[in-house]
Design an enzyme around this catalytic site. Structure first.
Site, mmCIF file in Angstrom:
data_model
loop_
_atom_site.group_PDB
_atom_site.id
_atom_site.type_symbol
_atom_site.label_atom_id
_atom_site.label_comp_id
_atom_site.label_asym_id
_atom_site.label_seq_id
_atom_site.Cartn_x
_atom_site.Cartn_y
_atom_site.Cartn_z
ATOM 1 N N SER A 63 9.853 -6.490 5.515
ATOM 2 C CA SER A 63 8.965 -6.863 6.710
ATOM 3 C C SER A 63 9.514 -8.551 6.467
ATOM 4 O O SER A 63 9.633 -9.009 5.874
ATOM 5 C CB SER A 63 7.882 -6.821 6.335
ATOM 6 O OG SER A 63 7.434 -5.262 6.478
HETATM 7 N N1 SAH Z 1 6.523 -2.962 2.478
HETATM 8 C C1 SAH Z 1 7.825 -2.684 2.479
HETATM 9 C C2 SAH Z 1 8.300 -2.661 4.152
HETATM 10 C C3 SAH Z 1 9.387 -1.727 4.069
HETATM 11 S S1 SAH Z 1 9.515 -0.939 5.798
HETATM 12 C C4 SAH Z 1 8.372 -4.119 1.953
HETATM 13 O O1 SAH Z 1 7.855 -4.950 1.514
HETATM 14 O O2 SAH Z 1 9.681 -4.140 1.881
HETATM 15 C C5 SAH Z 1 8.396 0.611 5.692
HETATM 16 C C6 SAH Z 1 8.871 1.456 4.891
HETATM 17 O O3 SAH Z 1 8.107 2.539 5.070
HETATM 18 C C7 SAH Z 1 10.423 2.000 4.763
HETATM 19 O O4 SAH Z 1 10.803 1.891 3.524
HETATM 20 C C8 SAH Z 1 10.138 3.454 4.958
HETATM 21 O O5 SAH Z 1 11.007 4.398 4.342
HETATM 22 C C9 SAH Z 1 8.518 3.919 4.578
HETATM 23 N N2 SAH Z 1 7.875 5.082 5.055
HETATM 24 C C10 SAH Z 1 7.927 5.233 6.303
HETATM 25 N N3 SAH Z 1 7.237 6.456 6.602
HETATM 26 C C11 SAH Z 1 6.730 6.915 5.351
HETATM 27 C C12 SAH Z 1 5.892 7.828 4.933
HETATM 28 N N4 SAH Z 1 5.467 8.692 5.668
HETATM 29 N N5 SAH Z 1 5.628 7.765 3.377
HETATM 30 C C13 SAH Z 1 5.977 6.653 2.913
HETATM 31 N N6 SAH Z 1 7.017 5.834 3.151
HETATM 32 C C14 SAH Z 1 7.262 5.477 4.427
#
Ligand code: SAH
Length: 215
Positions: free
Chosen positions: A64
């Site tokens: 993000s």
């Molecule tokens: N908090 C992260 C942001 C990653 S983007 C950071 O600091 O880098 C969002 C993430 O959510 C992705 O890695 C994606 O694979 C995950 N995601 C999407 N749907 C999900 C679900 N149902 N359960 C767990 N993770 C999920």
């Protein structure tokens, strides 16, 4: 990977930018000054680690934007020792920030490759109390519920009721909700089946998907 004076200097500038954009929680800014974001990024994008932008981390996912991390963390209003559930471990950066703020972090990722990578990195950095789960975040973690706070870092089309059930009374969930772009909602649980919702404007996240993906 190394964290040099140059990196620290670039981080300081990024923190100043976040302050100008309205982030005023000094504990959050300090945690972001402390945690080297470039450790969490793909080698191809490392040189832009201290620009206020989201970047690809593989598996079609992104780390993000720093402003979004700071804004969501500020809305979450973290206190030391709180039990926090994060949905979407991704790079692990956000989980690292929550741990530096003293929270007990439970983080779920649905992409096995990202789950492994984040767990390995954060294991080395030893920032505090983080537990990693390779699962579908839609279901939350009933075996560890209730949580004081829940932070969703992927864009959900609807509010997952199972997550609301796993909140403590008085607890809150920060979740971006919507299809193309998302409204940042803060949902406070005021009673057993009672919630108050506030809207904090538009953001864009990768989608909240159901099921898991193996390596
Ligand atoms: N908090 C992260 C942001 C990653 S983007 C950071 O600091 O880098 C969002 C993430 O959510 C992705 O890695 C994606 O694979 C995950 N995601 C999407 N749907 C999900 C679900 N149902 N359960 C767990 N993770 C999920």
């Amino acid at each position: 990977m190394r964290d040099t004076f140059l990196h620290k200097g670039m981080r300081k500038k990024l923190i100043d930018t976040l302050r100008k954009k309205g982030i005023n929680d000094e504990d959050i800014l300090q945690a972001m000054q402390q945690l080297p974001r470039h450790f969490f990024m793909d080698t191809a994008f490392v040189k832009w680690a201290y620009t206020d932008k989201a970047f690809p981390i593989g598996n079609e996912q992104t780390i993000s934007q720093p402003y979004t991390v700071a804004f969501q963390t500020q809305l979450l209003d973290v206190h030391p020792k709180e039990k926090i559930l994060e949905i979407g471990t991704g790079s692990g950066y956000q989980a690292g920030i929550l741990a530096l703020l003293g929270a007990r972090v439970f983080t779920i990722e649905r992409q096995e490759a990202l789950y492994h990578k984040a767990q390995k990195l954060l294991g080395k950095l030893d920032l505090g109390n983080i537990r990693f789960f390779f699962k579908d975040g839609y279901k939350g973690l009933p075996e560890y519920a209730p949580f004081d706070k829940i932070l969703v870092t992927a864009g959900a089309e609807t509010i997952p009721q199972k997550l609301l059930q796993q909140l403590n009374i008085g607890g809150k969930m920060v979740i971006p909700v919507g299809k193309e772009n998302q409204k940042m909602l803060v949902i406070t649980k005021t009673g057993e089946e009672k919630y108050e919702t506030k809207d904090y404007g538009h953001f864009r996240f990768v989608p909240f998907l159901s099921g898991v993906e193996r390596e």
